[in-house]
Design a protein around this motif. Structure first.
Motif, PDB file in Angstrom:
ATOM      1  N   THR A   1      38.940  66.536  27.105  1.00  6.80           N
ATOM      2  CA  THR A   1      37.837  65.855  27.743  1.00  6.80           C
ATOM      3  C   THR A   1      38.362  64.842  28.730  1.00  6.80           C
ATOM      4  N   ALA A   2      37.554  64.526  29.697  1.00  6.70           N
ATOM      5  CA  ALA A   2      37.962  63.568  30.708  1.00  6.70           C
ATOM      6  C   ALA A   2      38.195  62.209  30.058  1.00  6.70           C
ATOM      7  N   PRO A   3      39.133  61.396  30.608  1.00  2.28           N
ATOM      8  CA  PRO A   3      39.476  60.128  29.990  1.00  2.28           C
ATOM      9  C   PRO A   3      38.288  59.195  29.832  1.00  2.28           C
ATOM     10  N   ASP A   4      37.316  59.265  30.731  1.00  2.03           N
ATOM     11  CA  ASP A   4      36.197  58.340  30.667  1.00  2.03           C
ATOM     12  C   ASP A   4      35.056  58.866  29.793  1.00  2.03           C
ATOM     13  N   THR A   5      35.231  60.039  29.195  1.00  2.00           N
ATOM     14  CA  THR A   5      34.206  60.590  28.322  1.00  2.00           C
ATOM     15  C   THR A   5      34.322  59.966  26.937  1.00  2.00           C
ATOM     16  N   PRO A   6      33.237  59.377  26.396  1.00  2.00           N
ATOM     17  CA  PRO A   6      33.309  58.787  25.061  1.00  2.00           C
ATOM     18  C   PRO A   6      33.609  59.839  24.004  1.00  2.00           C
ATOM     19  N   ARG A   7      34.329  59.437  22.983  1.00  2.00           N
ATOM     20  CA  ARG A   7      34.713  60.359  21.926  1.00  2.00           C
ATOM     21  C   ARG A   7      33.725  60.266  20.772  1.00  2.00           C
ATOM     22  N   PRO A   8      33.478  61.369  20.067  1.00  2.00           N
ATOM     23  CA  PRO A   8      32.527  61.347  18.952  1.00  2.00           C
ATOM     24  C   PRO A   8      33.002  60.436  17.831  1.00  2.00           C
TER      25      PRO A   8
ATOM     26  N   LEU B   1      18.649  62.697  15.744  1.00  2.00           N
ATOM     27  CA  LEU B   1      18.404  61.601  16.677  1.00  2.00           C
ATOM     28  C   LEU B   1      19.710  61.079  17.257  1.00  2.00           C
ATOM     29  N   CYS B   2      20.724  60.892  16.397  1.00  2.00           N
ATOM     30  CA  CYS B   2      22.034  60.424  16.872  1.00  2.00           C
ATOM     31  C   CYS B   2      22.658  61.428  17.826  1.00  2.00           C
ATOM     32  N   LEU B   3      22.533  62.711  17.513  1.00  2.00           N
ATOM     33  CA  LEU B   3      23.121  63.733  18.373  1.00  2.00           C
ATOM     34  C   LEU B   3      22.449  63.756  19.739  1.00  2.00           C
ATOM     35  N   VAL B   4      21.118  63.628  19.754  1.00  2.00           N
ATOM     36  CA  VAL B   4      20.389  63.612  21.024  1.00  2.00           C
ATOM     37  C   VAL B   4      20.815  62.415  21.878  1.00  2.00           C
ATOM     38  N   LEU B   5      20.949  61.249  21.248  1.00  2.00           N
ATOM     39  CA  LEU B   5      21.358  60.052  21.985  1.00  2.00           C
ATOM     40  C   LEU B   5      22.777  60.198  22.525  1.00  2.00           C
ATOM     41  N   GLU B   6      23.679  60.736  21.693  1.00  2.00           N
ATOM     42  CA  GLU B   6      25.066  60.925  22.131  1.00  2.00           C
ATOM     43  C   GLU B   6      25.149  61.975  23.235  1.00  2.00           C
TER      44      GLU B   6
ATOM     45  N   HIS C   1      22.912  62.739  25.388  1.00  2.00           N
ATOM     46  CA  HIS C   1      22.388  62.157  26.632  1.00  2.00           C
ATOM     47  C   HIS C   1      23.453  61.325  27.324  1.00  2.00           C
ATOM     48  N   GLN C   2      24.276  60.646  26.532  1.00  2.00           N
ATOM     49  CA  GLN C   2      25.331  59.813  27.102  1.00  2.00           C
ATOM     50  C   GLN C   2      26.498  60.643  27.617  1.00  2.00           C
ATOM     51  N   VAL C   3      26.861  61.675  26.857  1.00  2.00           N
ATOM     52  CA  VAL C   3      28.034  62.479  27.217  1.00  2.00           C
ATOM     53  C   VAL C   3      27.711  63.495  28.305  1.00  2.00           C
ATOM     54  N   GLY C   4      26.493  64.034  28.247  1.00  2.00           N
ATOM     55  CA  GLY C   4      26.129  65.080  29.201  1.00  2.00           C
ATOM     56  C   GLY C   4      26.461  66.455  28.662  1.00  2.00           C
ATOM     57  N   ARG C   5      26.216  67.448  29.462  1.00  2.00           N
ATOM     58  CA  ARG C   5      26.431  68.829  29.041  1.00  2.00           C
ATOM     59  C   ARG C   5      27.924  69.119  28.946  1.00  2.00           C
ATOM     60  N   ARG C   6      28.333  69.723  27.820  1.00  2.00           N
ATOM     61  CA  ARG C   6      29.738  70.051  27.612  1.00  2.00           C
ATOM     62  C   ARG C   6      29.876  71.546  27.356  1.00  2.00           C
ATOM     63  N   PRO C   7      30.328  72.323  28.329  1.00  2.00           N
ATOM     64  CA  PRO C   7      30.514  73.764  28.110  1.00  2.00           C
ATOM     65  C   PRO C   7      31.635  74.015  27.104  1.00  2.00           C
ATOM     66  N   ALA C   8      31.514  75.118  26.380  1.00  2.00           N
ATOM     67  CA  ALA C   8      32.505  75.431  25.352  1.00  2.00           C
ATOM     68  C   ALA C   8      32.748  76.926  25.289  1.00  2.00           C
TER      69      ALA C   8
ATOM     70  N   ALA D   1      31.750  70.276  18.477  1.00  2.00           N
ATOM     71  CA  ALA D   1      33.010  70.927  18.837  1.00  2.00           C
ATOM     72  C   ALA D   1      33.125  71.102  20.342  1.00  2.00           C
ATOM     73  N   ALA D   2      32.006  71.393  21.001  1.00  2.00           N
ATOM     74  CA  ALA D   2      32.020  71.517  22.459  1.00  2.00           C
ATOM     75  C   ALA D   2      32.338  70.179  23.110  1.00  2.00           C
ATOM     76  N   TRP D   3      31.974  69.113  22.449  1.00  2.00           N
ATOM     77  CA  TRP D   3      32.259  67.763  22.952  1.00  2.00           C
ATOM     78  C   TRP D   3      33.752  67.449  22.821  1.00  2.00           C
ATOM     79  N   ASP D   4      34.279  67.541  21.607  1.00  2.00           N
ATOM     80  CA  ASP D   4      35.702  67.260  21.369  1.00  2.00           C
ATOM     81  C   ASP D   4      36.067  67.832  20.009  1.00  2.00           C
ATOM     82  N   ARG D   5      36.400  69.135  19.990  1.00  2.00           N
ATOM     83  CA  ARG D   5      36.617  69.844  18.738  1.00  2.00           C
ATOM     84  C   ARG D   5      37.698  69.211  17.869  1.00  2.00           C
ATOM     85  N   ASP D   6      38.855  68.905  18.437  1.00  2.00           N
ATOM     86  CA  ASP D   6      39.951  68.403  17.627  1.00  2.00           C
ATOM     87  C   ASP D   6      39.643  67.030  17.042  1.00  2.00           C
ATOM     88  N   ARG D   7      38.949  66.202  17.808  1.00  2.00           N
ATOM     89  CA  ARG D   7      38.556  64.886  17.304  1.00  2.00           C
ATOM     90  C   ARG D   7      37.563  65.033  16.142  1.00  2.00           C
ATOM     91  N   VAL D   8      36.596  65.916  16.295  1.00  2.00           N
ATOM     92  CA  VAL D   8      35.592  66.145  15.255  1.00  2.00           C
ATOM     93  C   VAL D   8      36.252  66.685  13.992  1.00  2.00           C
TER      94      VAL D   8
END
Length: 409
Positions: free
Chosen positions: A14-21, A62-67, A69-76, A126-133
């Motif tokens: 993920t890009a450096p400025d993308t927040p991590r889960p 609700l938490c997932l929807v809020l996150e 919205h902040q992260v944006g679409r993440r293709p996987a 996982a599409a956001w950051d699989r290894d972190r999750v």
């Protein structure tokens, strides 16, 4: 093929400025681990919220929807694997249309919907950051294993027959947590640069697994270890493994001397006298024979969701087959079995599509955790109890699409 993470696989996806889960993964873990826990077990009666999945799922979504919205679409990559699983679940849900008269399908249908929601959530994570999750999930399982072990050792929730259990779950749930503690201990050992302190907990969790009296859980662990050894084919380096083996041996001896006598009689009766001497199978053979009989009576579409319980009529305590493939065969017929095989093949194809050197440590460990959970589904549990198999296998194959180098800077 080593379990160590390759430099290529360690690259941040993920890009450096993308927040991590973070918090959303913790909530997802709690929801997953809670299972079908109800407030009535704690002496409470709150309409709608008695099934803790209702409020927990609402909070998680609700938490997932809020996150999101902040992260944006993440293709996987690996979405086809999820599609194969959802096709199986969709067919199982559709099978309520041909269940025998008098069948109660609501709870089973609710379980399928719950697993579906969990898989969609974990796919997005996982599409956001699989290894972190995966890393966070494994660490949370490590903590949970210690909590369960301490609770069981203190006698909180222990089974009537002396089998160890804790926090409202039965021995078969307890053994899964204990073996997950073994896997996560090994993961933390590798992840930390092979610090021996992480291995010290392995004999502790194995002791808990044996104390659970779950023969299926221990056999599933043996199956997973055998699969791992065949896949990895490790080269034995005596100098490298001498210290870890010595540590494991010392901790194991201490456990046997101090705590061994407390479960010695139970282990002898459960594993030697009942299993080996008397051939006691907890009626698993009866359940399997009944499932096969129903399958041959309705070979194409099966008896429908929860149709096994209606037709078998084996009493309140035997609502399901305790074997995932046989359960799907009895209630879904050849079509259900074909979709199950298709789902597994889709996961295998997605996993092998990644070159060996590019598979991260988290992906590998998730795969073996999924195999273990899948093996346990051959001996105990129902469709909802198989959720961890699907979740871990999904985490093993779904991965974020790498951002172009120009965007990652």
């Amino acid at each position: 093929m080593a379990l160590h993470e390759s430099p290529a696989a360690a690259t941040v996806m993920t890009a450096p400025d993308t927040p991590r889960p973070g918090l959303v993964v913790v909530i997802a873990f709690v929801v997953t681990l809670a299972g079908r826990f109800t407030l009535t077990r704690a002496g409470l009666d709150i309409p709608v919220a008695n099934d803790v999945r209702v409020p927990l799922f609402l909070i998680l979504l609700l938490c997932l929807v809020l996150e999101a919205h902040q992260v944006g679409r993440r293709p996987a990559k690996g979405g086809s694997a999820l599609l194969g699983i959802l096709l199986l679940f969709g067919y199982q849900g559709l099978s309520v249309l041909w269940v025998p008269p008098g069948s109660v399908t609501g709870p089973a249908l609710g379980d399928l919907c719950a697993v579906t929601v969990l898989l969609v959530i974990y796919f997005n994570l996982a599409a956001w950051d699989r290894d972190r999750v995966t890393e966070m999930t494994l660490k949370l399982f490590y903590v949970a294993a210690w909590i369960y072990f301490v609770a069981a050792a203190a006698g909180l929730g222990r089974h009537e027959a002396g089998r160890w259990a804790a926090l409202g779950g039965g021995p078969n749930v307890f053994v899964r947590i204990m073996i997950m503690g073994v896997f996560t201990s090994f993961y933390l050992y590798l992840r930390s640069g092979e610090r021996l302190m992480w291995l010290a907990s392995i004999p502790v969790f194995l002791f808990g697994a044996i104390a659970s009296g779950s023969r299926g859980g221990l056999l599933s662990f043996a199956i997973t270890v055998a699969v791992a050894l065949l896949a990895i084919r490790p080269r034995i380096d005596i100098h490298r493994i001498a210290r870890p083996l010595a540590l494991l041996a010392v901790v194991a001896v201490i456990l046997v001397i101090t705590a061994g006598p407390s479960i010695a009689d139970f282990v002898q009766k459960r594993f030697l006298e009942s299993t080996v001497g008397e051939g006691y199978t907890s009626d698993r053979d009866v359940l399997a024979q009944t499932a096969l009989r129903i399958f041959w009576q309705r070979p194409l579409l099966g008896a429908g969701l929860n149709g096994f319980h209606t037709i078998a009529d084996l009493g309140f305590g035997e609502r399901y087959v305790h074997n995932l493939p046989l359960s799907i065969a009895a209630e879904g017929g050849f079509v259900g079995l074909a979709l199950l095989v298709l789902a597994w093949l889709g996961l295998w194809q997605a996993y092998t599509a990644v070159p060996v050197r590019e598979r991260s440590l988290e992906s590998r460990i998730a795969a073996y955790c999924g195999i273990f959970m899948g093996a346990t589904s051959l001996f105990s549990g129902d469709y909802y109890d198989a959720r961890l198999m699907w979740i871990f296998l999904l985490l093993a194959v779904v991965r974020p699409v790498r951002a172009p180098a120009s965007l990652a800077r």
